[in-house]
Design an enzyme around this catalytic site. Structure first.
Site, PDB file in Angstrom:
ATOM      1  N   TYR A 171      43.452  -0.984 -13.625  1.00 24.47           N
ATOM      2  CA  TYR A 171      43.132   0.074 -12.650  1.00 24.47           C
ATOM      3  C   TYR A 171      44.424   0.591 -12.010  1.00 24.47           C
ATOM      4  O   TYR A 171      44.685   1.801 -12.001  1.00 24.47           O
ATOM      5  CB  TYR A 171      42.198  -0.472 -11.563  1.00 24.47           C
ATOM      6  CG  TYR A 171      41.921   0.530 -10.460  1.00 24.47           C
ATOM      7  CD1 TYR A 171      41.018   1.564 -10.667  1.00 24.47           C
ATOM      8  CD2 TYR A 171      42.566   0.446  -9.228  1.00 24.47           C
ATOM      9  CE1 TYR A 171      40.762   2.500  -9.664  1.00 24.47           C
ATOM     10  CE2 TYR A 171      42.321   1.373  -8.225  1.00 24.47           C
ATOM     11  CZ  TYR A 171      41.412   2.390  -8.445  1.00 24.47           C
ATOM     12  OH  TYR A 171      41.177   3.321  -7.456  1.00 24.47           O
ATOM     13  N   LYS A 224      46.393   4.410 -12.222  1.00 24.36           N
ATOM     14  CA  LYS A 224      46.693   5.227 -11.041  1.00 24.36           C
ATOM     15  C   LYS A 224      48.209   5.496 -10.949  1.00 24.36           C
ATOM     16  O   LYS A 224      48.630   6.561 -10.509  1.00 24.36           O
ATOM     17  CB  LYS A 224      46.167   4.548  -9.772  1.00 24.36           C
ATOM     18  CG  LYS A 224      44.634   4.389  -9.762  1.00 24.36           C
ATOM     19  CD  LYS A 224      43.892   5.728  -9.785  1.00 24.36           C
ATOM     20  CE  LYS A 224      42.392   5.591  -9.612  1.00 24.36           C
ATOM     21  NZ  LYS A 224      41.663   6.862  -9.589  1.00 24.36           N
TER      22      LYS A 224
END
Ligand SMILES: NC(=O)c1ccc[n+]([C@@H]2O[C@H](COP(=O)([O-])OP(=O)(O)OC[C@H]3O[C@@H](n4cnc5c(N)ncnc54)[C@H](OP(=O)(O)O)[C@@H]3O)[C@@H](O)[C@H]2O)c1
Length: 262
Positions: A155, A159
């Site tokens: 994750y 990002k």
């Protein structure tokens, strides 16, 4: 239908930060295309916004992890309006736990949604904006992209990619009438954490989705590229620049590490 009104496309608009963008932009006079999978939520939001603000609000329910999702998004948006003023790449989800145990399908979906769909959507919508010398895109990344975070490894890495992508693109397109923003919220009260199966140990710095959107839309006026939210966001960014990476990663790992089973 008034073709002169600004038109925004918002992904992940069925709830959380995306729904808050929808409320804020409808109140500012935008017509909207709202996209997510949950059609019932999209319809309810659309009807409420239409009733309160008398804007044209269209909804489209589809899964943005599908390989053709960006092309479909672009075609649907243009079927309603040839000119998109604002693209908000907001849809996303979290994965939490040991990378080695994570189902491959979930990792693939995350890479598809957070990277492929966003890059391809931006590539499709941007040329029209550049030709008109008018328009903006907001990509919702995260303060989790400021440095690697163990147990949210994939994750945080997606990002980080989105921050780098947006900063590069902002430089490429500077002085051409378009704004590229990457919005980096910290911990925000939405369904996100529950959906990811993450029970944070202690969060004394959480933000609301409303605060995230207010900061993001305010920053759009000054054409800022990297947007953090409140003092918490400034602190996270500043910390990521001055504290040695090794220390940061070790601390993040300690904070985020899942409890042992049982
Ligand atoms: N909450 C936080 O603490 C936080 C912090 C930093 C960044 N962010 C980022 O903020 C963005 C929005 O998250 P949120 O906090 O608002 O979470 P949320 O309340 O869980 O909302 C996520 C949105 O994304 C949509 N979505 C997820 N997977 C999708 C898919 N495969 N296809 C289409 N739509 C999909 C969901 O709609 P459906 O389920 O209806 O499809 C929902 O509208 C995400 O990119 C997240 O990474 C969140």
């Amino acid at each position: 239908m008034d073709q002169t009104r600004p038109f925004a496309v918002i992904t992940g608009a069925s709830k959380g930060i995306g729904a808050e963008y929808a409320r804020a932009l409808a109140s500012q006079g935008y017509d909207l295309l709202l996209v997510a999978r949950d059609n019932t939520r999209l319809e309810t939001l659309s009807q409420n916004l239409h009733r309160v603000y008398q804007r044209d609000i269209w909804t489209e329910s589809f899964d943005l992890t599908q390989p053709q999702a960006a092309a479909r998004l672009y075609d649907v948006a243009r079927s309603y309006r040839p000119q998109v003023s604002l693209l908000i790449n907001n849809a996303g989800f979290g994965l939490y736990g040991d990378f080695a145990d994570m189902p491959l399908a979930k990792i693939r979906d995350m890479l598809q949604l957070h990277i492929h769909t966003i890059v391809e959507s931006t590539r499709l919508f941007l040329p029209d904006m550049l030709a008109r010398k008018q328009g903006a895109s907001i990509t919702v990344a995260s303060a989790a992209g400021f440095f690697p975070i163990p147990y949210m490894t994939e994750y945080a890495a997606t990002k980080t990619f989105l921050i780098a992508f947006s900063k590069g693109l902002a430089r490429e397109t500077q002085n051409q009438g378009v704004t590229i923003q990457v919005c980096c919220p910290g911990f925000t009260h939405t369904d996100f954490h529950r959906s990811a199966g993450h029970q944070p140990k202690q969060v004394f710095f959480a933000q609301s989705a409303k605060q995230v959107v207010e900061n993001s839309l305010q920053a759009l006026k000054s054409k800022r590229t990297l947007v953090t939210i409140g003092w918490q966001g400034r602190l996270a960014l500043w910390t990521s620049k001055i504290v040695p990476r090794k220390v940061l990663i070790a601390l993040a790992g300690k904070f985020v590490k899942p409890p042992p089973p049982g």
